[in-house]
Scaffold this active site. Structure first.
Site, PDB file in Angstrom:
ATOM      1  N   LYS A  15       0.826  -1.210   0.000  1.00 13.68           N
ATOM      2  CA  LYS A  15       0.000   0.000   0.000  1.00 13.68           C
ATOM      3  C   LYS A  15       0.863   1.265   0.000  1.00 13.68           C
ATOM      4  O   LYS A  15       0.621   2.174  -0.765  1.00 13.68           O
ATOM      5  CB  LYS A  15      -0.898   0.060   1.247  1.00 13.68           C
ATOM      6  CG  LYS A  15      -1.941  -1.002   1.351  1.00 13.68           C
ATOM      7  CD  LYS A  15      -2.879  -0.731   2.521  1.00 13.68           C
ATOM      8  CE  LYS A  15      -2.194  -0.664   3.871  1.00 13.68           C
ATOM      9  NZ  LYS A  15      -1.564  -1.936   4.324  1.00 13.68           N
ATOM     10  N   ARG A  90      -8.912   1.990   9.192  1.00 13.52           N
ATOM     11  CA  ARG A  90      -8.516   0.638   9.544  1.00 13.52           C
ATOM     12  C   ARG A  90      -9.579  -0.067  10.383  1.00 13.52           C
ATOM     13  O   ARG A  90      -9.370  -1.208  10.788  1.00 13.52           O
ATOM     14  CB  ARG A  90      -7.224   0.704  10.348  1.00 13.52           C
ATOM     15  CG  ARG A  90      -6.004   0.096   9.648  1.00 13.52           C
ATOM     16  CD  ARG A  90      -4.860   0.300  10.594  1.00 13.52           C
ATOM     17  NE  ARG A  90      -3.643  -0.393  10.340  1.00 13.52           N
ATOM     18  CZ  ARG A  90      -2.582   0.133   9.719  1.00 13.52           C
ATOM     19  NH1 ARG A  90      -2.649   1.306   9.140  1.00 13.52           N
ATOM     20  NH2 ARG A  90      -1.463  -0.549   9.661  1.00 13.52           N
ATOM     21  N   ARG A 129      11.664  -5.500   4.755  1.00 12.47           N
ATOM     22  CA  ARG A 129      11.378  -4.086   4.496  1.00 12.47           C
ATOM     23  C   ARG A 129      12.336  -3.188   5.275  1.00 12.47           C
ATOM     24  O   ARG A 129      12.661  -3.446   6.422  1.00 12.47           O
ATOM     25  CB  ARG A 129       9.941  -3.767   4.923  1.00 12.47           C
ATOM     26  CG  ARG A 129       9.613  -2.287   4.812  1.00 12.47           C
ATOM     27  CD  ARG A 129       8.163  -2.037   4.641  1.00 12.47           C
ATOM     28  NE  ARG A 129       7.441  -2.122   5.904  1.00 12.47           N
ATOM     29  CZ  ARG A 129       6.114  -1.917   5.996  1.00 12.47           C
ATOM     30  NH1 ARG A 129       5.402  -1.679   4.920  1.00 12.47           N
ATOM     31  NH2 ARG A 129       5.527  -2.000   7.165  1.00 12.47           N
ATOM     32  N   ARG A 162      11.793  -1.091  10.915  1.00 14.77           N
ATOM     33  CA  ARG A 162      10.800  -0.706  11.922  1.00 14.77           C
ATOM     34  C   ARG A 162      10.700  -1.802  12.979  1.00 14.77           C
ATOM     35  O   ARG A 162      10.702  -2.977  12.644  1.00 14.77           O
ATOM     36  CB  ARG A 162       9.420  -0.524  11.256  1.00 14.77           C
ATOM     37  CG  ARG A 162       9.283   0.757  10.491  1.00 14.77           C
ATOM     38  CD  ARG A 162       8.050   0.799   9.617  1.00 14.77           C
ATOM     39  NE  ARG A 162       6.827   0.284  10.223  1.00 14.77           N
ATOM     40  CZ  ARG A 162       5.638   0.297   9.615  1.00 14.77           C
ATOM     41  NH1 ARG A 162       5.518   0.812   8.394  1.00 14.77           N
ATOM     42  NH2 ARG A 162       4.580  -0.189  10.210  1.00 14.77           N
ATOM     43  N   ARG A 173       0.328  -8.018  13.807  1.00 16.96           N
ATOM     44  CA  ARG A 173      -0.281  -7.010  12.927  1.00 16.96           C
ATOM     45  C   ARG A 173      -1.215  -7.671  11.915  1.00 16.96           C
ATOM     46  O   ARG A 173      -2.263  -7.129  11.598  1.00 16.96           O
ATOM     47  CB  ARG A 173       0.806  -6.197  12.229  1.00 16.96           C
ATOM     48  CG  ARG A 173       1.450  -5.217  13.192  1.00 16.96           C
ATOM     49  CD  ARG A 173       2.736  -4.642  12.648  1.00 16.96           C
ATOM     50  NE  ARG A 173       2.528  -3.867  11.453  1.00 16.96           N
ATOM     51  CZ  ARG A 173       3.441  -3.753  10.484  1.00 16.96           C
ATOM     52  NH1 ARG A 173       4.590  -4.385  10.564  1.00 16.96           N
ATOM     53  NH2 ARG A 173       3.173  -3.000   9.445  1.00 16.96           N
TER      54      ARG A 173
END
Ligand code: AMP
Length: 218
Positions: A15, A90, A129, A162, A173
């Site tokens: 996204k 969300r 990531r 992160r 998550r």
């Protein structure tokens, strides 16, 4: 009329990567609620202090704090023509609040690209990531590596992992997404706004589909 696009999909679906590309093509701001929270944490604001432990645990920030923060952001002048929303809404309550606030801005949600990727692939992507400290630009060690290791191609700042991209938090998550956010798929489908995109492909292919949906030349 302003144009508001809601990017929907699980964490790691792409996204943020796609929202940044599409925002540039459409000349609209990329509004990422996750980036806004991380900026607040970095700047040690009151909001940042309140939400840090929530982000670290991979949970959702309460709706009222999130809605106020996003309303604040999209009421700024640079959003007069609309915005690409990434990571918001969300929850169903956030989606209702978004509809209500867009009425204030004489707009509405125009389209909801739903980028879908399988769970195994999400875990692989999130663990590779890397995010830039300065502006939240996103890279992936395997699929979209930076030109120079550890350095953002776009602004030269440091790339870091992160805390919530570490394996245990990633699973949490995804669980939270399935429980709290996935009901939005039906919410927007029933509103006739959902367009499903196979996010398991190369970045460029996904971008082309998105630009097609948004009626923009690639
Ligand atoms: P993201 O960068 O979109 O993955 O968001 C990172 C984290 O910020 C999430 O795991 C949540 O803790 C928080 N967050 C971002 N957007 C929202 C939202 N719309 N509602 C609640 N929490 C959010």
């Amino acid at each position: 009329m302003p144009t508001y696009v809601v990017m929907l999909g699980p964490p790691g679906a792409g996204k943020g990567t796609q929202a940044a590309i599409v925002a540039e093509k459409l000349d609209l701001p990329h509004v990422s609620s996750g980036n806004l929270f991380r900026e607040n944490i970095k700047n040690e604001t009151e909001l940042g202090k309140k939400v840090k432990s929530i982000l670290d645990a991979g949970n959702l920030v309460p709706d009222d704090l999130t809605i106020d923060m996003v309303r604040d952001r999209i009421s700024r002048d640079d959003c007069n023509n609309g915005a690409i929303l990434d990571g918001f809404p969300r929850t169903p309550a956030q989606a209702e609040a978004l509809n209500a606030m867009l009425v204030e801005f004489a707009g509405k949600v125009d389209v909801v690209p739903y980028i879908n990727v399988e769970d195994d692939e999400l875990i692989r992507r999130l663990s590779g990531r890397r995010t830039c400290r300065e502006n939240g630009h996103i890279f992936n060690l395997t699929f979209n590596p930076p030109k120079q290791e550890g350095v953002c191609d776009l602004d030269g700042s440091e790339l870091y992992q992160r805390d919530d991209d570490k394996p245990e938090t990633v699973k949490e998550r995804i669980r939270v997404y399935l429980e709290k956010t996935s009901p939005l798929i039906d919410f927007y489908r029933q509103a006739g706004l959902l367009v499903e995109i196979d996010g398991g492909r190369e970045i460029e292919l996904v971008t082309n589909d998105l630009l097609g949906i948004l009626s923009v030349e690639g």
